[in-house]
Design a protein around this motif. Structure first.
Motif, PDB file in Angstrom:
ATOM      1  N   SER A   1     -70.442  17.859  68.672  1.00  0.00           N
ATOM      2  CA  SER A   1     -70.197  17.121  67.429  1.00  0.00           C
ATOM      3  C   SER A   1     -69.635  15.747  67.741  1.00  0.00           C
ATOM      4  O   SER A   1     -68.840  15.565  68.661  1.00  0.00           O
TER       5      SER A   1
ATOM      6  N   LEU B   1     -68.470  11.744  65.988  1.00  0.00           N
ATOM      7  CA  LEU B   1     -68.216  10.790  64.903  1.00  0.00           C
ATOM      8  C   LEU B   1     -68.427   9.388  65.452  1.00  0.00           C
ATOM      9  O   LEU B   1     -67.911   9.060  66.519  1.00  0.00           O
TER      10      LEU B   1
ATOM     11  N   ALA C   1     -64.087  16.841  65.546  1.00  0.00           N
ATOM     12  CA  ALA C   1     -65.208  16.333  66.340  1.00  0.00           C
ATOM     13  C   ALA C   1     -64.895  16.423  67.833  1.00  0.00           C
ATOM     14  O   ALA C   1     -63.761  16.206  68.259  1.00  0.00           O
TER      15      ALA C   1
ATOM     16  N   SER D   1     -71.253  11.198  60.883  1.00  0.00           N
ATOM     17  CA  SER D   1     -70.907  12.492  61.453  1.00  0.00           C
ATOM     18  C   SER D   1     -72.192  13.209  61.835  1.00  0.00           C
ATOM     19  O   SER D   1     -73.149  13.258  61.059  1.00  0.00           O
TER      20      SER D   1
ATOM     21  N   GLU E   1     -74.452  15.216  65.491  1.00  0.00           N
ATOM     22  CA  GLU E   1     -74.509  15.820  66.816  1.00  0.00           C
ATOM     23  C   GLU E   1     -75.142  14.848  67.791  1.00  0.00           C
ATOM     24  O   GLU E   1     -76.050  14.092  67.431  1.00  0.00           O
TER      25      GLU E   1
END
Length: 414
Positions: free
Chosen positions: A2, A4, A161, A254, A256
């Motif tokens: 994940s 950001l 994240a 946001s 992947e």
């Protein structure tokens, strides 16, 4: 993994970060309720929709004892919230710590809040030439500033994240009025906080990066640079109050990290952006090249290696290649020029797919042995460190391979 990504094309302030992070959640009213449930004395968070240059986003309003100071008061007494408000009071670090302790925040959030305020205190200390313990905050010590910092720390923790990346920070230009008078943009404390972070200015007049915004990004952001290759799942817009010719907003993507064709699974490491610095030499001895690679490694390079090459006039030469992070580029280029005979250093951006690495110390029958554990992409490996194996071989009067075999058996059985 994940990720950001924070787009700071119009700077960054605490309220803009809080609003953009809130905008990433599907149930924004639930998040607002959680923030108000933190119990900051006299503070109420409110969300409002805001439109800048046709773009709709959120603004985070902070009411202290039922009111928010008007913008005129803000401009006269504060350089926090370029795009928001603050009252003018003097608050010491000890008072702020006491307020935060009383909230009973999750330990990670509380730790983040303290570390952000310590960054601010250290910057103010250097600017004013007084010890950190004597710092009394002006623009960043009031309750609405505490509310901004607590909210951002809480929301980053809730999003969880794996990695946070931010673009270069647009700082604005001109001057700003604050408690100490008229100061250049970026203000001195902000400029200190931005050391080592890519920034730029433009024709837009005003302070776009506030001390709180700079401290929050310095604490949370893992890397500064261009947006990584990512699959975006949501975009949050945090709007400022002022109107400029450009949309006054901060965006947070946001999503992947894009797998670049590899089947990454949870727990796999990300793609790692690095630089390759290269040069060719044909007039250095082997000893000189060995010394140069040693100094470059000590300077923070991730890898240094050499390759035999052919150069002009059929002369044998050596390619020296240095792998490093972007933050180490300037320092390592200087070291390459200092310790080699080259007159030019080439640069290329490349990416590494890396495994997770962790070093643990095991209490074995042969003493403490450091073991490197490597995982990711379906791979799990353990390997004892050479120095510890060499010590065992000397102490037991055995070969290195036998020492490795004994430790490996112990690892497999424990």
């Amino acid at each position: 993994m994940s990720l950001l990504y924070i787009d700071c094309g119009m700077g960054a302030a605490g309220d803009m970060l809080a609003a953009a992070l809130t905008d990433l959640f599907p149930d924004k009213e639930k998040i607002l309720s959680e923030l108000n449930g933190l119990g900051i004395p006299g503070v109420e968070y409110r969300l409002s929709k805001s439109v800048k240059c046709g773009i709709t986003g959120l603004h985070m309003d902070v009411l202290v004892n039922g009111r928010e100071e008007d913008e005129h008061t803000h401009e006269e007494h504060s350089h926090e919230h370029t795009h928001g408000t603050h009252s003018h009071t003097h608050t010491g670090l000890h008072e702020i710590e006491h307020i935060v302790w009383e909230l009973g925040l999750p330990s990670k959030v509380e730790k983040d809040v303290f570390e952000v305020y310590n960054l601010l205190a250290e910057a103010e200390s250097k600017v004013h030439g007084v010890p950190v313990t004597d710092i009394h905050f002006h623009e960043v010590g009031t309750m609405d500033a505490v509310a901004d910092i607590v909210a951002v720390c809480y929301l980053f923790d809730k999003l969880g994240a794996d990695r946070i990346v931010a673009g270069p920070l647009h700082v604005g230009s001109g001057t700003v009025k604050c408690a100490h008078g008229i100061l250049p943009v970026p203000a001195p404390a902000t400029a200190l906080l931005l050391e080592g972070i890519p920034t730029y200015s433009s024709e837009i007049k005003g302070e776009l990066v506030t001390p709180t915004g700079a401290a929050l990004l310095k604490h949370f952001v893992n890397d500064f640079g261009t947006m990584p290759t990512m699959t975006s799942g949501a975009v949050g817009y945090g709007m400022g109050k002022k109107d400029f010719e450009r949309a006054n907003c901060l965006r947070i993507f946001s999503g992947e990290l894009f797998d670049m064709g590899l089947q990454k699974k949870q727990g796999d490491s990300p793609e790692d952006k690095v630089l390759e610095l290269s040069c060719n030499v044909d007039d250095m001895t082997a000893e000189e090249i060995g010394f140069a690679t040693e100094q470059i490694l000590l300077g923070g390079a991730l890898e240094v290696y050499t390759v035999a090459i052919g150069m002009k006039k059929n002369r044998p030469g050596t390619l020296i290649r240095v792998i490093c992070s972007e933050s180490k580029k300037a320092e390592l280029v200087k070291l390459i020029f200092k310790h080699t005979s080259t007159i030019g250093v080439r640069e290329a951006v490349t990416y590494r797919n890396i495994l997770n690495r962790d070093l643990v110390t095991a209490d074995t029958p042969y003493g403490n042995v450091r073991i490197k554990e490597v995982t990711g992409y379906g791979v799990e490996r353990k390997k004892a460190e050479y120095e510890d194996l060499a010590r065992i071989a000397r102490e037991k009067n055995i070969s290195l391979s036998e020492a490795r075999e004994r430790v490996s058996r112990w690892i497999d059985n424990n």
